[in-house]
Write a protein that holds these residues in place. Structure first.
Motif, short mmCIF file in Angstrom:
data_model
loop_
_atom_site.label_atom_id
_atom_site.label_comp_id
_atom_site.label_asym_id
_atom_site.label_seq_id
_atom_site.Cartn_x
_atom_site.Cartn_y
_atom_site.Cartn_z
N LEU A 169 0.83 -1.21 0.00
CA LEU A 169 0.00 0.00 0.00
C LEU A 169 0.86 1.26 0.00
N LEU A 170 1.97 1.23 0.72
CA LEU A 170 2.88 2.39 0.71
C LEU A 170 3.49 2.59 -0.67
N ALA A 171 3.85 1.50 -1.34
CA ALA A 171 4.40 1.62 -2.69
C ALA A 171 3.35 2.20 -3.64
N THR A 172 2.10 1.81 -3.45
CA THR A 172 1.01 2.36 -4.27
C THR A 172 0.89 3.86 -4.06
N LEU A 173 0.87 4.26 -2.80
CA LEU A 173 0.74 5.69 -2.51
C LEU A 173 1.95 6.47 -2.99
N ALA A 174 3.14 5.87 -2.90
CA ALA A 174 4.35 6.55 -3.39
C ALA A 174 4.26 6.75 -4.89
N THR A 175 3.74 5.77 -5.59
CA THR A 175 3.61 5.87 -7.04
C THR A 175 2.60 6.94 -7.43
N VAL A 176 1.48 6.97 -6.74
CA VAL A 176 0.43 7.93 -7.06
C VAL A 176 0.83 9.34 -6.66
N THR A 177 1.41 9.53 -5.48
CA THR A 177 1.77 10.88 -5.04
C THR A 177 2.90 11.47 -5.86
N ASP A 178 3.77 10.61 -6.38
CA ASP A 178 4.86 11.13 -7.21
C ASP A 178 4.34 11.60 -8.57
N ARG A 199 8.65 1.38 -11.24
CA ARG A 199 9.21 1.62 -9.90
C ARG A 199 8.37 0.91 -8.84
N PHE A 200 7.06 0.94 -9.01
CA PHE A 200 6.16 0.24 -8.09
C PHE A 200 6.44 -1.26 -8.10
N ALA A 201 6.55 -1.85 -9.30
CA ALA A 201 6.80 -3.29 -9.41
C ALA A 201 8.14 -3.67 -8.80
N VAL A 202 9.17 -2.85 -9.01
CA VAL A 202 10.49 -3.13 -8.44
C VAL A 202 10.45 -3.03 -6.92
N ALA A 203 9.76 -2.03 -6.40
CA ALA A 203 9.67 -1.87 -4.95
C ALA A 203 8.95 -3.05 -4.30
N VAL A 204 7.87 -3.50 -4.91
CA VAL A 204 7.13 -4.64 -4.37
C VAL A 204 7.97 -5.91 -4.48
N GLY A 205 8.64 -6.10 -5.61
CA GLY A 205 9.49 -7.27 -5.79
C GLY A 205 10.62 -7.34 -4.78
N LEU A 206 11.26 -6.20 -4.52
CA LEU A 206 12.34 -6.17 -3.52
C LEU A 206 11.80 -6.44 -2.12
N SER A 207 10.61 -5.95 -1.83
CA SER A 207 10.01 -6.21 -0.52
C SER A 207 9.73 -7.69 -0.31
N VAL A 208 9.21 -8.35 -1.35
CA VAL A 208 8.94 -9.79 -1.25
C VAL A 208 10.25 -10.56 -1.11
N ALA A 209 11.27 -10.15 -1.86
CA ALA A 209 12.57 -10.82 -1.77
C ALA A 209 13.16 -10.69 -0.36
#
Length: 170
Positions: free
Chosen positions: A26-35, A140-150
């Motif tokens: 959810l934070l990655a989503t908000l970061a993507t939208v606010t940017d 950027r959103f996909a990379v952030a989520v992928g790194l979080s899962v990793a």
């Protein structure tokens, strides 16, 4: 079956490991939208949207590290709590790879459900604000989520040695 049985027996434990991940997505989503929010040329705060996006990504990084640490601690505690069960499974002939796979599924299945629900919410938000969100931001959103899962799975694999010692036959 071992992983499914453990999830059914203690669903709170499965949620403990993946709940931080939902917050991170959810934070990655908000970061993507606010940017993606553009300011008007005469605004007093022209860098507000960029700063909000950067702040949300920093927060996402912190949450990801906390999620990985939480996953490692929860899984280590579960191995210690279930050491007699692991030893009994080893005596019955269950190999160590099967035990590791069961632990991975025990975290992976709830994570998959959590990510599905959270990513569904994110897609709804992206669809409603499609004019703000560009391709670069989605990457950027996909990379952030992928790194979080990793990072979460890195926290899980950190307790593999503990499982090996818990399942050791005396």
């Amino acid at each position: 079956m071992l992983a499914a049985r453990r999830i059914v027996d203690d669903p709170r434990s499965a949620w403990r490991t993946t709940s931080t991940m939902a917050l991170g997505i959810l934070l990655a989503t908000l970061a993507t939208v606010t940017d993606g929010i553009e300011t008007e040329p005469g605004d007093k705060l022209p860098y507000l949207a960029e700063d909000m996006g950067t702040g949300a990504l920093v927060t996402l990084g912190i949450v990801s590290v906390i999620a990985a640490t939480s996953a490692g601690v929860v899984q280590a505690a579960r191995v210690l709590d279930q050491a007699p069960q692991y030893r009994a499974l080893a005596y019955a002939g269950t190999d160590l790879a099967t035990l590791h796979r069961a632990r991975t599924l025990e975290v992976g299945l709830p994570l998959l459900i959590t990510m599905g629900l959270t990513l569904g919410f994110s897609l709804l938000l992206f669809a409603s604000l499609a004019s703000f969100v560009g391709t670069g931001m989605l990457v950027r959103f996909a990379v952030a989520v992928g790194l979080s899962v990793a990072l979460l799975f890195a926290g899980l694999t950190a307790s593999r040695g503990l499982l090996r010692s818990a399942a050791a036959l005396d």
